[in-house]
Write a protein that holds these residues in place. Structure first.
Motif, PDB file in Angstrom:
ATOM      1  N   UNK A 151       7.027  -6.809  -3.733  1.00 54.39           N
ATOM      2  CA  UNK A 151       6.284  -5.788  -4.475  1.00 54.39           C
ATOM      3  C   UNK A 151       7.119  -5.275  -5.640  1.00 54.39           C
ATOM      4  N   UNK A 152       6.512  -5.263  -6.833  1.00 55.39           N
ATOM      5  CA  UNK A 152       7.182  -4.774  -8.038  1.00 55.39           C
ATOM      6  C   UNK A 152       6.844  -3.328  -8.352  1.00 55.39           C
ATOM      7  N   UNK A 153       5.637  -2.891  -7.984  1.00 53.90           N
ATOM      8  CA  UNK A 153       5.199  -1.543  -8.361  1.00 53.90           C
ATOM      9  C   UNK A 153       4.323  -0.947  -7.276  1.00 53.90           C
ATOM     10  N   UNK A 154       4.227   0.365  -7.268  1.00 51.88           N
ATOM     11  CA  UNK A 154       3.447   1.064  -6.254  1.00 51.88           C
ATOM     12  C   UNK A 154       1.969   0.705  -6.308  1.00 51.88           C
ATOM     13  N   UNK A 200      -5.225  -4.598  -4.858  1.00 51.68           N
ATOM     14  CA  UNK A 200      -5.750  -3.242  -5.061  1.00 51.68           C
ATOM     15  C   UNK A 200      -5.245  -2.350  -3.925  1.00 51.68           C
ATOM     16  N   UNK A 201      -4.135  -1.698  -4.165  1.00 52.02           N
ATOM     17  CA  UNK A 201      -3.531  -0.829  -3.156  1.00 52.02           C
ATOM     18  C   UNK A 201      -2.759   0.271  -3.865  1.00 52.02           C
ATOM     19  N   UNK A 202      -2.450   1.307  -3.136  1.00 49.80           N
ATOM     20  CA  UNK A 202      -1.702   2.432  -3.699  1.00 49.80           C
ATOM     21  C   UNK A 202      -0.503   2.757  -2.820  1.00 49.80           C
ATOM     22  N   UNK A 203       0.481   3.348  -3.457  1.00 49.48           N
ATOM     23  CA  UNK A 203       1.677   3.841  -2.760  1.00 49.48           C
ATOM     24  C   UNK A 203       2.405   2.754  -1.972  1.00 49.48           C
ATOM     25  N   UNK A 204       2.429   1.544  -2.534  1.00 46.69           N
ATOM     26  CA  UNK A 204       3.235   0.497  -1.934  1.00 46.69           C
ATOM     27  C   UNK A 204       4.710   0.780  -2.216  1.00 46.69           C
TER      28      UNK A 204
END
Length: 461
Positions: A151-154, A200-204
């Motif tokens: 993962x590169x970004x949240x 499509x996800x948040x706060x990774x």
């Protein structure tokens, strides 16, 4: 031999296992014969059910009782049935190690366990599927493969290898906690074997990217990935065996970090961590066999993070690499036969077959028939050498080319151009629509190259 009955192994000295019959047997401890006086006889029956869970529970309870009876550590004593000799079994009372969950700050060296705990939630398993033609009955033949990424970004940007997702019709990402997401291909660069996908996800939890230029031979490194596509989120460790190792795969030159860290199919696209928990490379290839068929171990390769960082950001922003250095020629490796045909005095270099109008080469004055023999201080003997040298530059950078012409050798100042957007779009279209078979999990796909032909294999997942 071992006889397997209901997933349990029972040892027997007989090759045919005949004494493990379903008849009742009696065992008399102390070697006593039937009819003699002695302790109570213990009757043993064949195991009919899988009692592995019960055995484990019993063992755990026994250890707990033993530890309590010995006051936290110590010694369990028992007598042989007939011998009266006391045997002691030492049981450790050391408590389980608690792994501290540390933040990656680039300053604090971490244990291997701490690196894993800090980053495993940032590593992903990648599964792809594609249609690879049709069978005799005109039914589509589906292929599937597996790889890794991180993962590169949240907000869901993920980096992996280009060959992992090339040709995929569907891409599915699985997180460490079991969450699954369909992923969209954003863009990639085949010459550098990188691709960016998005869920499509948040706060990774994103990784922390490190400086691969600070690596030294002998530095400890770790890889987390999905070997074989089944042993998910496994970690292996080793050292940096070489930095800036130039290898050639399928005619494409790569600058790699060489490591003896265990790398297997399924690790492709996963992160290579330094001892501070930073990602310094992208696991990509393995040297598994020599030219004479000798199997070798401990030769893995990862793409240095510094070599692709700017391109990754470019792909995230634009969907393609907008600043890739571009010359604008149709090249051909110069050979002795070509030299004889054109009466040239050089037998190596890059022969220019065609110069694109208004390209960087055209603006610099290069023309058909020129032979490029050097880029700045780097000797160029083949198209592969030119491509490798070109990777050191971005669009807008300047370089000095040494060029052979029949009337003498000249130096040419050039400003690298940018790869046309249509070329990038064509590459992306190919990636999304046509199976690449380099990520074929059957093991039959090939990604081989000279001068290490049949030596380097790009892991199809």
């Amino acid at each position: 031999m071992y006889n397997d009955e209901n997933n349990l192994y029972n040892y027997t000295y007989r090759k045919d296992g005949s004494e493990l019959s379903h008849q009742r047997e009696t065992i008399r401890p102390g070697g006593q014969q039937p009819g003699s006086q002695g302790p109570e006889i213990i009757e043993v029956k064949p195991v009919k059910k899988n009692r592995l869970g019960l055995k484990i529970t019993a063992l755990a309870l026994s250890c707990a009782l033993l530890g309590g009876a010995a006051g936290g550590g110590a010694v369990w004593a028992a007598s042989h049935y007939g011998g009266g000799n006391e045997s002691e079994i030492n049981v450790s009372s050391r408590p389980a190690t608690q792994v501290a969950l540390r933040n990656v700050d680039g300053k604090t060296a971490m244990s291997d366990a701490e690196v894993y705990a800090a980053n495993v939630n940032s590593v992903v398993s990648i599964r792809t599927s594609a249609t690879a033609g049709y069978n005799f009955y005109r039914q589509p033949v589906e292929t599937a493969s597996a790889g890794s990424g991180f993962v590169l970004s949240k907000d869901g940007y993920i980096l992996t290898n280009y060959h992992v997702v090339k040709g995929a019709e569907t891409v599915t990402v699985t997180m460490y906690n079991g969450d699954e997401f369909p992923a969209q291909y954003i863009g990639g660069e085949e010459d550098y074997d990188i691709a960016v996908i998005k869920v499509e996800a948040e706060n990774l939890q994103p990784v922390t990217l490190g400086d691969s230029g600070t690596l030294n031979v002998g530095d400890h490194v770790l890889a987390i990935g999905n070997p074989l596509g089944e042993l998910t989120f496994s970690m292996s460790g080793g050292m940096v065996s070489c930095v800036d190792r130039a290898i050639n795969v399928d005619g494409t030159p790569f600058n790699m970090i060489q490591t003896d860290t265990s790398i297997n199919p399924g690790n492709s696209g996963g992160p290579l961590f330094n001892q501070y928990g930073e990602v310094v490379g992208i696991v990509s290839a393995k040297y598994s066999q020599s030219s004479n068929g000798t199997t070798v171990e401990g030769l893995g390769f990862a793409i240095p993070m510094n070599d692709v960082f700017s391109m990754v950001k470019d792909i995230m922003a634009n969907g393609y690499v907008s600043n890739r250095a571009y010359l604008g020629i149709t090249p051909q490796t110069m050979t002795e036969s070509w030299a004889a045909q054109f009466h040239y005095d050089v037998t190596s270099g890059v022969f220019i077959n065609y110069v694109e109008p208004d390209s960087a080469a055209d603006k610099a004055g290069l023309k058909m028939g020129d032979v490029i023999t050097k880029v700045d201080d780097t000797a160029v003997k083949s198209v592969e050498d030119l491509n490798l040298a070109k990777k050191k530059y971005s669009a807008g950078d300047s370089a000095t080319l040494e060029v052979y012409r029949p009337d003498g050798t000249v130096t040419v100042e050039i400003t690298w151009g940018a790869a046309p957007k249509e070329d990038q779009a064509a590459q992306q279209q190919e990636t999304q629509q046509y199976p690449g078979n380099r990520n074929d999990n059957s093991g039959n796909g090939g990604y081989y190259g000279n001068p290490f032909e049949d030596l380097f294999r790009y892991f199809y997942g």
